[in-house]
Design an enzyme around this catalytic site. Sequence first.
Site, PDB file in Angstrom:
ATOM      1  N   HIS A 159       0.467   1.970  -5.481  1.00 12.05           N
ATOM      2  CA  HIS A 159      -0.495   2.985  -5.941  1.00 12.05           C
ATOM      3  C   HIS A 159      -1.090   2.588  -7.296  1.00 12.05           C
ATOM      4  O   HIS A 159      -2.301   2.583  -7.482  1.00 12.05           O
ATOM      5  CB  HIS A 159       0.207   4.343  -6.034  1.00 12.05           C
ATOM      6  CG  HIS A 159      -0.622   5.407  -6.662  1.00 12.05           C
ATOM      7  ND1 HIS A 159      -1.794   5.859  -6.100  1.00 12.05           N
ATOM      8  CD2 HIS A 159      -0.462   6.099  -7.821  1.00 12.05           C
ATOM      9  CE1 HIS A 159      -2.316   6.802  -6.882  1.00 12.05           C
ATOM     10  NE2 HIS A 159      -1.533   6.958  -7.925  1.00 12.05           N
ATOM     11  N   TYR A 180       8.531   3.406   0.217  1.00 12.53           N
ATOM     12  CA  TYR A 180       7.945   4.215   1.294  1.00 12.53           C
ATOM     13  C   TYR A 180       7.206   3.406   2.364  1.00 12.53           C
ATOM     14  O   TYR A 180       6.644   3.965   3.283  1.00 12.53           O
ATOM     15  CB  TYR A 180       7.021   5.294   0.719  1.00 12.53           C
ATOM     16  CG  TYR A 180       5.957   4.788  -0.252  1.00 12.53           C
ATOM     17  CD1 TYR A 180       4.753   4.276   0.225  1.00 12.53           C
ATOM     18  CD2 TYR A 180       6.168   4.816  -1.626  1.00 12.53           C
ATOM     19  CE1 TYR A 180       3.778   3.814  -0.653  1.00 12.53           C
ATOM     20  CE2 TYR A 180       5.204   4.361  -2.515  1.00 12.53           C
ATOM     21  CZ  TYR A 180       4.016   3.869  -2.027  1.00 12.53           C
ATOM     22  OH  TYR A 180       3.065   3.400  -2.886  1.00 12.53           O
ATOM     23  N   ARG A 182      -4.384   0.065   1.273  1.00 12.35           N
ATOM     24  CA  ARG A 182      -4.107  -0.236  -0.131  1.00 12.35           C
ATOM     25  C   ARG A 182      -3.037  -1.324  -0.162  1.00 12.35           C
ATOM     26  O   ARG A 182      -1.866  -1.062   0.075  1.00 12.35           O
ATOM     27  CB  ARG A 182      -3.613   1.048  -0.819  1.00 12.35           C
ATOM     28  CG  ARG A 182      -3.644   1.038  -2.323  1.00 12.35           C
ATOM     29  CD  ARG A 182      -2.814   2.197  -2.870  1.00 12.35           C
ATOM     30  NE  ARG A 182      -1.396   1.946  -2.673  1.00 12.35           N
ATOM     31  CZ  ARG A 182      -0.479   2.888  -2.465  1.00 12.35           C
ATOM     32  NH1 ARG A 182      -0.806   4.152  -2.407  1.00 12.35           N
ATOM     33  NH2 ARG A 182       0.793   2.549  -2.302  1.00 12.35           N
TER      34      ARG A 182
HETATM   35  C1  LIG Z   1      -5.476  17.516  -8.487  1.00 12.84           C
HETATM   36  C2  LIG Z   1      -4.568  16.344  -8.548  1.00 12.84           C
HETATM   37  N1  LIG Z   1      -3.321  16.440  -8.053  1.00 12.84           N
HETATM   38  C3  LIG Z   1      -2.474  15.381  -8.149  1.00 12.84           C
HETATM   39  C4  LIG Z   1      -2.858  14.219  -8.742  1.00 12.84           C
HETATM   40  C5  LIG Z   1      -1.886  13.055  -8.909  1.00 12.84           C
HETATM   41  N2  LIG Z   1      -2.302  11.955  -8.014  1.00 12.84           N
HETATM   42  C6  LIG Z   1      -3.031  10.928  -8.489  1.00 12.84           C
HETATM   43  S1  LIG Z   1      -3.479   9.888  -7.289  1.00 12.84           S
HETATM   44  C7  LIG Z   1      -2.694  10.761  -6.106  1.00 12.84           C
HETATM   45  C8  LIG Z   1      -2.768  10.335  -4.675  1.00 12.84           C
HETATM   46  C9  LIG Z   1      -4.169  10.360  -4.183  1.00 12.84           C
HETATM   47  O1  LIG Z   1      -4.260   9.803  -2.918  1.00 12.84           O
HETATM   48  P1  LIG Z   1      -5.645   9.506  -2.225  1.00 12.84           P
HETATM   49  O2  LIG Z   1      -6.536  10.675  -2.386  1.00 12.84           O
HETATM   50  O3  LIG Z   1      -5.368   9.057  -0.856  1.00 12.84           O
HETATM   51  O4  LIG Z   1      -6.294   8.350  -3.090  1.00 12.84           O
HETATM   52  P2  LIG Z   1      -5.729   6.887  -3.341  1.00 12.84           P
HETATM   53  O5  LIG Z   1      -4.848   6.955  -4.553  1.00 12.84           O
HETATM   54  O6  LIG Z   1      -5.019   6.454  -2.132  1.00 12.84           O
HETATM   55  O7  LIG Z   1      -6.934   6.062  -3.629  1.00 12.84           O
HETATM   56  C10 LIG Z   1      -2.052  11.850  -6.667  1.00 12.84           C
HETATM   57  C11 LIG Z   1      -1.229  12.818  -5.932  1.00 12.84           C
HETATM   58  C12 LIG Z   1      -4.180  14.167  -9.237  1.00 12.84           C
HETATM   59  N3  LIG Z   1      -4.656  13.070  -9.822  1.00 12.84           N
HETATM   60  N4  LIG Z   1      -5.012  15.228  -9.126  1.00 12.84           N
END
Ligand SMILES: Cc1ncc(C[n+]2csc(CCOP(=O)(O)OP(=O)(O)O)c2C)c(N)n1
Lengths: 337, 404
Positions: free
Chosen positions: B294, B303, B290
Amino acid sequence: MSTATARQAKPATMAQALQRAMRDAMAEDPAVHVMGEDVGTLGGVFRVTDGLAEEFGEDRCTDTPLAEAGILGTAVGMAMYGLRPVVEMQFDAFAYPAFEQLISHVSRMRNRTRGALPLPITVRVPYGGGIGGVEHHSDSSEAYYIATPGLHVVTPATVEDAYGLLREAIASDDPVVFLEPKRLYWSKADWSPDTPAAVAPIGRAVVRRTGRSATLITYGPSVPVCMEAADAAVSEGWDLEVVDLRSLVPFDDETVCASVRRTGRAVMVHESTGFGGPGGEIAARVTERCFHHLEAPVLRVAGFDIPYPPPMLERHHLPGVDRVLDAVARLQWEAES
Amino acid sequence: MGPYARSHEEVLALKKSSMTVRERPGAAYRPTPPPAWKPRTDPAPLLPDPEPYRVLGTDAAAGADPELLLRLYAELVRGRRYNAQATALTKQGRLAVYPSSTGQEACEVAAALALEQRDWLFPSYRDTLAAVARGLDPVQALTLLRGDWHTGYDPCEHRIAPLSTPLATQLPHAVGLAHAARLKGDDVVALAMVGDGGTSEGDFHEALNFAAVWRAPVVFLVQNNGFAISVPLSKQTAAPSLAHKAVGYGMPGRLVDGNDAAAVHEVLGEAVSRARRGGGPTLVEAVTYRIDAHTNADDATRYRGDSEVEAWREHDPIRLLEAELTGRGLLGEDAVRAAAEAAEAMAARLRERMNAEPALNPMDLFAHVYAEQTGQLREQAAQLRAELEAESAGGAPGAEGDAR
Ligand SMILES: Cc1ncc(C[n+]2csc(CCOP(=O)(O)OP(=O)(O)O)c2C)c(N)n1
Ligand SMILES: [Mg+2]
């Protein structure tokens, strides 16, 4: 009931009526699929899906892997593809793992897609206590469901309604949480599945017993308790009306308020906790709408605000006839004289 | 004989029938019947490659279809521009938030192109580009992030499920849909996208398990972009790789270089064909990065270091493909210019349309909660309608409320 119907009617349990509702729905509509834990070969731990896998095959009545979120989550996808899943949760407290799917998706898919993706899913949940179940087998979880917009929440109290309401739930284009009072599974009534009594659409309460002194507002497993209390109250000089809500969402303000306006007094009875339970909402609605007709505050007889007790203590927790009558006695009758 | 003593015959009978008695000391544990513990599937063919599969810059590239490579190139360039434009729109207040897929375009684009029109895509919040590459109008794809509604398109029309924000929760939907399609005899495949962090969620596990048990025609694409917001993969899992997780469910796991568009397209294409033929699900882990934070609201410097980001810029999906195409003399200046111009035109149009105020109707809030409005909602809708009428009649909003 016509005499012809009465002749056909024979004793049936609520569990049998529920089974019959699914069977008839499956026979009528190939899109109806039953799925859950042990619903196939075994016929469910309460035997409510007995014979369905045999009659319709395992693709229509499916023993799923043991994962409630997965069951409901896959049901969402199946509904997206045009099926009508009927999901069985094995027990009230074992439906909790599916809450994420229920709340984040099932309840709001229609809304978030502006009506493009309705989810005609029925989630059957055996609920409530009084069966001597050990921990996690007796919860009254309705408050969680009614607090979630987008769900219908219904619960039968009679054999006839078990059939009629479940047919309605399966036919509904909206998700329905169908709460089955498990201690009434074995309750019997003379009933014929061939000529089931017509049931009002989801959202209509019914007056089970007419009376003039006060209204007992109740649903599901507490309906027989209230009927018994009303019988016992006669000797005290009270003529109690009993309203069986049948549907918590949508809520039938009209029937409930019409009754309370007639009687001027109301007691809400349910097993669910008092604090945060449905009774608080209903008492508020009744007060807002019927204030000038009320002779006394709307009282609640509910389960205590405690985790569900162990089976040997549950009788102290469950609202029984005496507790209902005690509440009726507190409805400020002194003002009458 | 005491109460627990058994005759010799009884002991022999027990040894024959018992679930736990060993046939002879040291022999393998062999319950009879049923031998439920025995591996039902040979795990070896399910195992992912030790290194991410690559095509670009390897001998395998010679076999890649030039037309496909050029198509991927044009889509990657358009996708990069789309990400930049959407991020810019957050700065102008036109989007509430944007989770960019800059650096991950190869996964987004390949996922879209691996599917037929009759197939279904199940994207997460980060995958609006996949939806756009599948042909969805970018304005409709961005509705959720603009905030004028939750889903801006008809999922059935485009066969794109609503963008899912609760992590991994869309995966069981993909399984159920694919299962339903198979039951109906339709050769439809579902492709579901999730991040590395999302693989820790229970729904990920349940979806893979259901898919494997049902042999559902579904492909799971994990974009391992190194982070779940701030949390690196090392804190997310102790598995040998995310692709290895497939083996536990009895499905093949594939590990692929997520910045190599040709490789991702090939691996996904194989998984989709296998699913379509009735071969069951596949888990694909695409290793990518990425490049942006975020979302626009995140500060990635808290981080991770710049050097890491710079290293990944060297392994950029567009540059990798460009190098391949140029090396083979397939990418002339004209083609580069045409791709850039098409991307620029898309961005200009998107900017222009997003600068227009979206049409909002507050009464929509009550329109789709149920098929038929409940009495409670009718009352509340009437209340809001009255408030809106008072507002448009010139009364200051809230004046009535203050008086109460
Ligand atoms: C059930 C749930 N818990 C927490 C969140 C908050 N949240 C949104 S994105 C994220 C990180 C997700 O990481 P990843 O699965 O690696 O996907 P990326 O954002 O890197 O595409 C979090 C913790 C959420 N959307 N859904
Ligand atoms: Mg990630």
